[in-house]
Enzyme design. Structure first.
Site, PDB file in Angstrom:
ATOM      1  N   ASN A  86       0.825  11.370   5.317  1.00 41.90           N
ATOM      2  CA  ASN A  86      -0.087  10.674   7.048  1.00 41.90           C
ATOM      3  C   ASN A  86      -0.021  10.887   7.669  1.00 41.90           C
ATOM      4  OD1 ASN A  86      -0.802   6.990   5.910  1.00 41.90           O
ATOM      5  ND2 ASN A  86      -2.217   9.043   5.554  1.00 41.90           N
ATOM      6  N   GLY A 129      -6.644   4.623  -0.322  1.00 40.35           N
ATOM      7  CA  GLY A 129      -7.920   4.346  -0.502  1.00 40.35           C
ATOM      8  C   GLY A 129      -8.734   3.594  -0.664  1.00 40.35           C
ATOM      9  N   HIS A 131      -4.496  15.587  -3.428  1.00 37.46           N
ATOM     10  CA  HIS A 131      -4.846  16.135  -1.936  1.00 37.46           C
ATOM     11  C   HIS A 131      -4.832  16.919  -1.420  1.00 37.46           C
ATOM     12  CE1 HIS A 131      -5.365  11.303  -1.899  1.00 37.46           C
ATOM     13  NE2 HIS A 131      -4.985  11.602  -0.468  1.00 37.46           N
ATOM     14  N   TYR A 145       0.924  -1.412  -0.093  1.00 39.15           N
ATOM     15  CA  TYR A 145       0.136   0.220  -0.358  1.00 39.15           C
ATOM     16  C   TYR A 145       1.261   1.542   0.304  1.00 39.15           C
ATOM     17  CZ  TYR A 145      -3.724   3.370   1.254  1.00 39.15           C
ATOM     18  OH  TYR A 145      -4.420   5.116   1.475  1.00 39.15           O
ATOM     19  N   ARG A 164     -14.232  31.993  46.317  1.00 32.88           N
ATOM     20  CA  ARG A 164     -14.144  31.009  46.660  1.00 32.88           C
ATOM     21  C   ARG A 164     -13.396  29.513  46.871  1.00 32.88           C
ATOM     22  NH1 ARG A 164     -18.334  27.819  50.690  1.00 32.88           N
ATOM     23  NH2 ARG A 164     -19.548  29.732  50.026  1.00 32.88           N
TER      24      ARG A 164
END
Length: 544
Positions: free
Chosen positions: A222, A71, A94, A64, A309
């Site tokens: 990535n 994808g 991208h 890959y 407080r």
């Protein structure tokens, strides 16, 4: 008293080794222009990882991102003659984000954190890619990066692609203008910076565009670096804001004639949350030697309102939330976050893809969930910090709640003057905006044909948290201004504490007392800027 924060002097040079980067290092490089150097051991790890990638590519196996599509297109095999074009196409396709362009510090934080992730030696890029990223930082070449488009899985893809296409000589980047100089505090394209094509920007540093080798495009985009870079800066800013909020609360406690008995160590020993105890100790140090506090030690008031407080409990819980984010950021800064990762065969059990010496494993380290959840938690925490600060402002200006020595709305001539009426409105408006901020990590939109069916939205969480921090800082600035103005109505014979005196003096350096109505927008901004720049933190370090 910044829990977990480093007190080290800002370095002139940050050594990138993939193992030891801190939020303070990110601030030094992103905001203060510190140079970067890549450690020799990191270079050796990068070279070794690249050799493993080359070995696997030569084996001809389908891997890959090396010789397949991305994808949903993971099953599409790429011919050997096209694997370099595959990486180029990946960056081009991208780089399709939207929204404002990131400012200089955000871009520099992204480059640094991506560089450090690659330097771990599990991404498989060549050494030249690491050197180009370091040079871009040192020569102040800032890619023009669109801020929107990341889903926080498979990392911050679109923003990182906008950053990385500059390495190809494409896209755009800003560089220092010789005629005007360089102002890194301004957004990209402003402050004397010139906007050039990627190729022309690289040429200013003597660099020529790169041709990417297999795996390099994917390794560049990535990862979680937009999320991580902003989160690292948020850690520094949030810790600084916590210091300022304590100081504002301590000053308000004084000028409203409150007590610091709520900060007695005995109270916090029996409920030992770390942040709560630290805040109580801090307020006691800020008000040490305060004649104002001592002047009413035996008054008739039994208890202060919750906003005074319960200051240690609320501020302490915020500190704990910030510490929770710092913990995750410290891990993420020094993690390998791309996919797939390349290992020496002896490091991994999986043998699905690889050779006798090298293994490539597809995993999910790009998923931003570890940061997304904590960034959303930070928004909730900062909203509460701002909310309690605004309530203390109201107690200081509200004529129905004020002590007798304070005039309505701290006006010199109430009625004719409105004094500090509207700064409280402004604080309320900012808090409303913070409360309306969604929690992006709770959302999910499947993408890439359902292959990427659960995403983190971590970058959206980071950008939302950055906005929330800016709003909270402004609210605290309003309280600091209000406390300083209220001090003008306290008996001159009574002195502030060691820390609150320093707070008052710093506020007065940027904002004189309000003796007649005037616009206070610049005053609010000036005090907020002093907090952001760490000037208040530095002044308090000298005082308490």
């Amino acid at each position: 008293m910044s829990d977990g924060a480093s007190d080290a002097v800002t370095p002139d040079t940050v050594v990138v080794d993939g193992e030891s980067l801190t939020p303070e290092d990110v601030e030094a490089v992103a905001r203060r222009g510190a140079r970067v150097e890549v450690a020799e051991e990191a270079r050796a790890a990068v070279v070794a990882a690249r050799e493993r990638v080359d070995e696997i590519v030569e084996s001809g196996q389908a891997v890959y991102g090396l010789n397949t599509g991305f994808g949903e297109l993971v099953d599409t095999r790429i011919e050997p003659s096209e694997v370099e074009q595959l990486q180029t196409n990946l960056l081009r396709s991208h780089a399709s984000g939207a929204g404002r362009t990131l400012d200089a510090e955000e871009v520099r934080a992204m480059i640094l954190t991506r560089l450090n992730a690659l330097a771990k030696g599990y991404s498989g890029v060549r050494e030249v890619v690491v050197d180009y990223l370091a040079t871009m930082l040192n020569e102040r070449i800032h890619p023009v990066v669109r801020s929107r488009g990341s889903l926080g899985a498979s990392g911050d893809l679109a923003p990182l692609a906008h950053l990385s296409v500059v390495l190809l000589g494409e896209g755009e980047a800003t560089v220092a203008s010789e005629a005007v100089g360089d102002d890194d505090s301004a957004p990209n394209g402003d402050g004397g910076r010139e906007r050039l094509s990627g190729a022309d920007a690289l040429a200013t540093a003597g660099l020529t565009p790169l041709t990417l080798a297999p795996k390099e495009g994917l390794a560049l985009i990535n990862g979680t670096q937009l999320t991580t870079g902003i989160a690292a800066l948020l850690v520094v800013d949030a810790e600084r804001l916590c210091e300022a909020a304590d100081a504002a609360g301590a000053l308000t406690t004084e000028v409203t004639m409150g007590t610091t008995a709520n900060c007695d160590p005995a109270v916090h020993r029996v409920r030992p949350h770390g942040g709560q105890a630290a805040v109580a100790e801090h307020v006691r140090a800020l008000t040490a030697d305060s004649e104002i506090v001592e002047s009413h030690a035996n008054c008739d008031r039994v208890q202060d309102a919750y906003s005074v407080r319960c200051l240690p409990q609320v501020h302490g819980a915020v500190r704990d939330a910030v510490a929770h984010l710092r913990e995750a950021v410290a891990v993420e800064l020094n993690s390998a976050t791309d996919n797939p990762l390349v290992f020496d065969a002896r490091e991994a059990d999986s043998r699905a893809t690889g050779t006798d010496d090298a293994v490539v494993i597809s995993g999910g380290n790009f998923h931003g969930e570890p940061l997304a959840l904590r960034l959303d938690y930070l928004v909730s925490a900062l909203t509460e910090l701002a909310a309690i600060s605004e309530r203390r402002v109201d107690r200081t200006v509200n004529p129905n709640l004020q002590e007798d020595h304070l005039p309505p709305f701290l006006a010199a001539d109430p009625g004719l003057d409105s004094g500090f009426m509207i700064p409280q409105y402004t604080a309320a408006s900012l808090i409303n905006e913070m409360r309306a901020t969604g929690r992006p990590s709770m959302d999910n939109t499947p993408v890439s044909g359902g292959q990427e069916d659960h995403v983190s939205m971590s970058a959206t969480s980071a950008l939302a948290a950055k906005s929330a921090l800016s709003n909270a800082r402004t609210v605290v600035a309003v309280e600091l201004l209000t406390g300083a103005q209220a001090s003008e109505f306290v008996d001159d014979a009574l002195s502030h504490g060691r820390g609150t005196a320093a707070v008052y003096e710093l506020v007065r350096e940027v904002s004189p007392p309000v003796t007649d109505d005037r616009s206070l927008d610049d005053d609010i901004e000036a005090v907020a800027d002093a907090v952001a720049a760490g000037r208040l933190e530095e002044r308090l370090a000298d005082a308490v």
